[in-house]
Design an enzyme around this catalytic site. Structure first.
Site: not given
Ligand code: GRF
Length: 197
Positions: A13, A15, A91, A94, A108, A110, A137, A146
């Protein structure tokens, strides 16, 4: 009134934390809930520590029945009345049914320079292909995986001897910068793409 943002995660988490931290002061949005499809996602504890409701809708009891999982997800979300969804390391694929209910209201992040390398193992694929650069992106979510309009990208050069891990470590901090910038613009109705650096 602030827009209410639900953030969907599956893991650490980071992000989600970057997004949640960005939503303060004059920001036009606030996080209303963090949902994980995995009970062991450490991001749930991080969300709770930030005072954000953090819940799990475990996908495993639904096995291959994606629509049933998504019904449960939709019901759980409804309790927090989100205006939009940010997928942040979520992950699960959907279905078009779920995506359609959030059309124009779901983003999202990616880890590739879309449209290159949809799906998994993006950094390894960029290195393998001999690309000069890689990145991440943020895009609007549409039914195809995606896919959907790109609202922001950050890029880094691929260096000689790079490994997927090294590349990921250089790109992740850019994800944390890019996603909040795109979200802020998006909530304000501005869809001009963000370019970093
Ligand atoms: C990130 O690289 C995101 O782009 C992806 O998985 C990773 C997630 O990291 N698809 P976090 O859970 O946000 O730390």
């Amino acid at each position: 009134m602030s827009k209410r943002v639900a953030i969907l995660i599956s893991g650490g988490g980071s992000n989600m934390v970057a997004l949640a931290r960005s939503m303060h002061g004059d920001h036009p949005a606030r996080p209303c809930v963090v949902v994980s499809n995995r009970p062991d996602a450490t991001g749930l504890e991080r969300a709770a520590a930030m005072g954000i409701p953090a819940i799990c809708v475990d996908h495993r009891p639904f096995a291959a029945d994606r629509p049933a999982f998504e019904d449960a997800l939709q019901t759980a979300l409804a309790g927090y009345a989100p205006d939009m969804i940010c997928l942040a390391g979520f992950m699960r694929v959907l279905t078009a049914g779920f995506v359609g209910q959030w059309a124009g209201r779901m983003l999202n992040i990616h880890p590739s320079l879309l449209p290159k390398y949809k799906g998994l193992n993006t950094h390894a694929r960029a290195i393998e292909a001999g690309d000069a650069e890689a990145g991440c992106s943020v895009h609007e979510v549409t039914p195809a995986l995606d896919d959907g309009p790109v609202l922001g990208q950050a890029r880094v050069p691929i260096e000689p001897g790079d490994t997927p891990e090294r590349l990921a470590a250089r790109i992740l901090p850019l994800e944390h910068q890019l996603y909040p910038e795109v979200l802020r613009r998006f909530v304000a109705g501005d869809r001009r793409p963000v370019r970093l650096p």
